[in-house]
Design a protein around this motif. Structure first.
Motif, PDB file in Angstrom:
ATOM      1  N   GLU A  24      -1.601   2.862   7.849  1.00 43.82           N
ATOM      2  CA  GLU A  24      -1.052   4.143   7.393  1.00 43.82           C
ATOM      3  C   GLU A  24      -2.066   5.271   7.606  1.00 43.82           C
ATOM      4  O   GLU A  24      -1.689   6.429   7.782  1.00 43.82           O
ATOM      5  CB  GLU A  24      -0.646   4.079   5.917  1.00 43.82           C
ATOM      6  CG  GLU A  24       0.536   3.153   5.640  1.00 43.82           C
ATOM      7  CD  GLU A  24       1.860   3.655   6.233  1.00 43.82           C
ATOM      8  OE1 GLU A  24       2.036   4.877   6.387  1.00 43.82           O
ATOM      9  OE2 GLU A  24       2.715   2.793   6.550  1.00 43.82           O
ATOM     10  N   ASP A  25      -3.332   4.903   7.626  1.00 46.02           N
ATOM     11  CA  ASP A  25      -4.383   5.919   7.764  1.00 46.02           C
ATOM     12  C   ASP A  25      -4.545   6.424   9.193  1.00 46.02           C
ATOM     13  O   ASP A  25      -5.335   7.347   9.445  1.00 46.02           O
ATOM     14  CB  ASP A  25      -5.692   5.387   7.176  1.00 46.02           C
ATOM     15  CG  ASP A  25      -5.553   5.238   5.669  1.00 46.02           C
ATOM     16  OD1 ASP A  25      -5.628   6.256   4.968  1.00 46.02           O
ATOM     17  OD2 ASP A  25      -5.301   4.105   5.203  1.00 46.02           O
TER      18      ASP A  25
ATOM     19  N   ARG B 109      -9.730   0.352  -0.596  1.00 45.30           N
ATOM     20  CA  ARG B 109      -8.647  -0.282  -1.360  1.00 45.30           C
ATOM     21  C   ARG B 109      -8.082  -1.496  -0.621  1.00 45.30           C
ATOM     22  O   ARG B 109      -7.464  -2.367  -1.221  1.00 45.30           O
ATOM     23  CB  ARG B 109      -7.528   0.717  -1.652  1.00 45.30           C
ATOM     24  CG  ARG B 109      -6.747   1.204  -0.433  1.00 45.30           C
ATOM     25  CD  ARG B 109      -5.522   1.992  -0.878  1.00 45.30           C
ATOM     26  NE  ARG B 109      -4.739   2.499   0.245  1.00 45.30           N
ATOM     27  CZ  ARG B 109      -3.503   2.976   0.121  1.00 45.30           C
ATOM     28  NH1 ARG B 109      -2.926   3.020  -1.079  1.00 45.30           N
ATOM     29  NH2 ARG B 109      -2.851   3.422   1.167  1.00 45.30           N
TER      30      ARG B 109
ATOM     31  N   ARG C  60       2.792  -2.545   4.461  1.00 44.25           N
ATOM     32  CA  ARG C  60       1.997  -1.382   4.858  1.00 44.25           C
ATOM     33  C   ARG C  60       0.527  -1.765   4.684  1.00 44.25           C
ATOM     34  O   ARG C  60       0.228  -2.808   4.112  1.00 44.25           O
ATOM     35  CB  ARG C  60       2.322  -0.116   4.075  1.00 44.25           C
ATOM     36  CG  ARG C  60       3.780   0.325   4.211  1.00 44.25           C
ATOM     37  CD  ARG C  60       3.964   1.705   3.598  1.00 44.25           C
ATOM     38  NE  ARG C  60       5.366   2.065   3.467  1.00 44.25           N
ATOM     39  CZ  ARG C  60       6.048   2.715   4.412  1.00 44.25           C
ATOM     40  NH1 ARG C  60       5.459   3.062   5.534  1.00 44.25           N
ATOM     41  NH2 ARG C  60       7.311   3.012   4.227  1.00 44.25           N
TER      42      ARG C  60
ATOM     43  N   PHE D 232       0.836  -1.200   0.000  1.00 49.00           N
ATOM     44  CA  PHE D 232       0.000   0.000   0.000  1.00 49.00           C
ATOM     45  C   PHE D 232       0.871   1.250   0.000  1.00 49.00           C
ATOM     46  O   PHE D 232       1.587   1.533   0.954  1.00 49.00           O
ATOM     47  CB  PHE D 232      -0.960  -0.019   1.192  1.00 49.00           C
ATOM     48  CG  PHE D 232      -1.953  -1.132   1.094  1.00 49.00           C
ATOM     49  CD1 PHE D 232      -3.095  -0.990   0.310  1.00 49.00           C
ATOM     50  CD2 PHE D 232      -1.722  -2.353   1.727  1.00 49.00           C
ATOM     51  CE1 PHE D 232      -4.000  -2.036   0.182  1.00 49.00           C
ATOM     52  CE2 PHE D 232      -2.624  -3.402   1.609  1.00 49.00           C
ATOM     53  CZ  PHE D 232      -3.767  -3.245   0.838  1.00 49.00           C
ATOM     54  N   LYS D 233       0.780   1.967  -1.112  1.00 44.79           N
ATOM     55  CA  LYS D 233       1.565   3.191  -1.307  1.00 44.79           C
ATOM     56  C   LYS D 233       0.669   4.386  -1.051  1.00 44.79           C
ATOM     57  O   LYS D 233      -0.489   4.240  -0.675  1.00 44.79           O
ATOM     58  CB  LYS D 233       2.088   3.238  -2.746  1.00 44.79           C
ATOM     59  CG  LYS D 233       2.802   1.962  -3.182  1.00 44.79           C
ATOM     60  CD  LYS D 233       4.209   1.944  -2.700  1.00 44.79           C
ATOM     61  CE  LYS D 233       4.943   0.709  -3.206  1.00 44.79           C
ATOM     62  NZ  LYS D 233       6.255   0.568  -2.598  1.00 44.79           N
ATOM     63  N   LYS D 234       1.196   5.562  -1.350  1.00 41.23           N
ATOM     64  CA  LYS D 234       0.402   6.781  -1.284  1.00 41.23           C
ATOM     65  C   LYS D 234      -0.860   6.553  -2.122  1.00 41.23           C
ATOM     66  O   LYS D 234      -0.759   6.117  -3.269  1.00 41.23           O
ATOM     67  CB  LYS D 234       1.236   7.906  -1.906  1.00 41.23           C
ATOM     68  CG  LYS D 234       1.039   9.252  -1.310  1.00 41.23           C
ATOM     69  CD  LYS D 234       2.199  10.159  -1.776  1.00 41.23           C
ATOM     70  CE  LYS D 234       1.855  11.608  -1.597  1.00 41.23           C
ATOM     71  NZ  LYS D 234       0.913  12.186  -2.541  1.00 41.23           N
TER      72      LYS D 234
HETATM   73  P1  AMP Z   1       7.361   2.527   0.430  1.00 38.98           P
HETATM   74  O1  AMP Z   1       6.725   1.537   1.373  1.00 38.98           O
HETATM   75  O2  AMP Z   1       8.759   2.881   0.809  1.00 38.98           O
HETATM   76  O3  AMP Z   1       7.233   2.129  -0.990  1.00 38.98           O
HETATM   77  O4  AMP Z   1       6.580   3.895   0.593  1.00 38.98           O
HETATM   78  C1  AMP Z   1       5.206   4.001   0.465  1.00 38.98           C
HETATM   79  C2  AMP Z   1       4.806   5.354   0.958  1.00 38.98           C
HETATM   80  O5  AMP Z   1       3.394   5.478   0.842  1.00 38.98           O
HETATM   81  C3  AMP Z   1       5.157   5.594   2.414  1.00 38.98           C
HETATM   82  O6  AMP Z   1       5.803   6.807   2.567  1.00 38.98           O
HETATM   83  C4  AMP Z   1       3.795   5.622   3.078  1.00 38.98           C
HETATM   84  O7  AMP Z   1       3.748   6.431   4.224  1.00 38.98           O
HETATM   85  C5  AMP Z   1       2.901   6.114   1.983  1.00 38.98           C
HETATM   86  N1  AMP Z   1       1.506   5.750   2.228  1.00 38.98           N
HETATM   87  C6  AMP Z   1       1.003   4.517   2.331  1.00 38.98           C
HETATM   88  N2  AMP Z   1      -0.316   4.566   2.639  1.00 38.98           N
HETATM   89  C7  AMP Z   1      -0.625   5.869   2.733  1.00 38.98           C
HETATM   90  C8  AMP Z   1      -1.825   6.571   3.038  1.00 38.98           C
HETATM   91  N3  AMP Z   1      -2.967   5.924   3.301  1.00 38.98           N
HETATM   92  N4  AMP Z   1      -1.781   7.910   3.028  1.00 38.98           N
HETATM   93  C9  AMP Z   1      -0.636   8.574   2.757  1.00 38.98           C
HETATM   94  N5  AMP Z   1       0.528   7.964   2.463  1.00 38.98           N
HETATM   95  C10 AMP Z   1       0.532   6.640   2.456  1.00 38.98           C
END
Ligand code: AMP
Ligand code: MG
Length: 267
Positions: free
Chosen positions: A126-127, A106, A122, A91-93
């Motif tokens: 994250e939320d 999602r 993740r 789960f990314k941004k």
């Molecule tokens: P990575 O795991 O290094 O690929 O980074 C994924 C990025 O997505 C991290 O910086 C997370 O904090 C960000 N991320 C994951 N879920 C969310 C979310 N629901 N809202 C904002 N950022 C998120």
């Protein structure tokens, strides 16, 4: 391993839990790694019967600060398991489409089906983590989410999903060393993101957010484990053991063969 489990309703003081701890193996890396190898084989066998039986659904949630070892855990702990029955959801941004829905939308789509293990790299946490630290929604909005998350995970559990959640706990000093290694090692540079430094500067806020999340969402149906993760071998050992214990508790069996197999003749 149970000492790393967060008791429901208990306060979590991350500052008091040692990321370099390796008590279960007394710092003995060689013995620890050998044990993890055995657990790998055990996990492999358990995953096969889980897949064959097609009854249980298993959800493994991994959360950590950047460089905390989520990717390494997936590579090492699940080494040897069958990719047909093990899925990873990262789960990314959130995308604009995801942001246009509620935050669990999602996530639900990726929960495991019968016979599957799904690893969340993740997650919905994250939320209540990055979102809380960066004020991406107001406090009254993220503040309600602990309750939603518990209800969501209870729904999954009631409907046959077994859930286990790991927070890979690294120290700020260990993160510095791992970020430096990413900078210095050509084949690791792709993993370096300057954004990680922004998050690192907010370390204390993240620890507070993690502390709150772990305390409020470790439940009988979806427990959290705080895994000492500065030593990679120990991290792998703790997670492997916890997963083997969990899968063994499911009392799984291979399906009965069709009745009259002993009369079958292959011509
Ligand atoms: P990575 O795991 O290094 O690929 O980074 C994924 C990025 O997505 C991290 O910086 C997370 O904090 C960000 N991320 C994951 N879920 C969310 C979310 N629901 N809202 C904002 N950022 C998120
Ligand atoms: Mg990253």
């Amino acid at each position: 391993m149970e000492s790393y489990r967060v008791e429901p309703g208990h306060e979590v003081r991350l500052a008091e839990s040692d990321p370099r701890d390796s008590t279960a193996f007394d710092g003995d890396k060689t013995a620890g790694k050998a044990r993890t190898k055995e657990l790998n084989r055990r996990l492999e066998a358990l995953q096969e019967v889980l897949y064959a039986e097609g009854k249980h659904k298993v959800l493994v949630v991994l959360q950590a600060m950047d460089t905390g070892g989520k990717d390494g855990t997936i590579r090492h702990v699940f080494d040897g398991t069958n990719p047909q029955g093990v899925k990873v959801a990262s789960f990314k941004k959130p995308t604009p489409e995801e942001l246009a829905h509620d935050y669990l939308w999602r996530v639900h789509a990726h929960t495991p089906a019968r016979g599957e293990i799904t690893i969340f790299n993740r997650s919905h946490y994250e939320d209540v983590l990055v979102v809380r630290v960066h004020d991406l929604v107001p406090p009254d909005v993220w503040g309600r989410r602990y309750e939603h998350i518990n209800a969501f995970e209870k729904t999954l559990a009631d409907e046959g999903t077994t859930i286990i959640k790991f927070f890979l706990h690294i120290s700020k000093a260990e993160q510095a060393a791992r970020l430096q290694a990413r900078l210095d090692t050509p084949h690791k540079q792709w993993k370096f993101s300057t954004g990680d430094l922004t998050e690192r500067a907010l370390w204390d806020d993240y620890m507070a957010a993690y502390g709150a999340a772990l305390a409020q969402t470790s439940t009988p149906w979806a427990p959290w484990y705080v895994v000492p993760a500065d030593r990679k071998w120990y991290r792998n050992l703790v997670i492997s053991q916890a997963l083997v214990d969990l899968l063994e508790s499911l009392d799984m069996r291979y399906p009965e063969p069709e009745e009259s197999l002993d009369t079958v003749v292959i011509t």
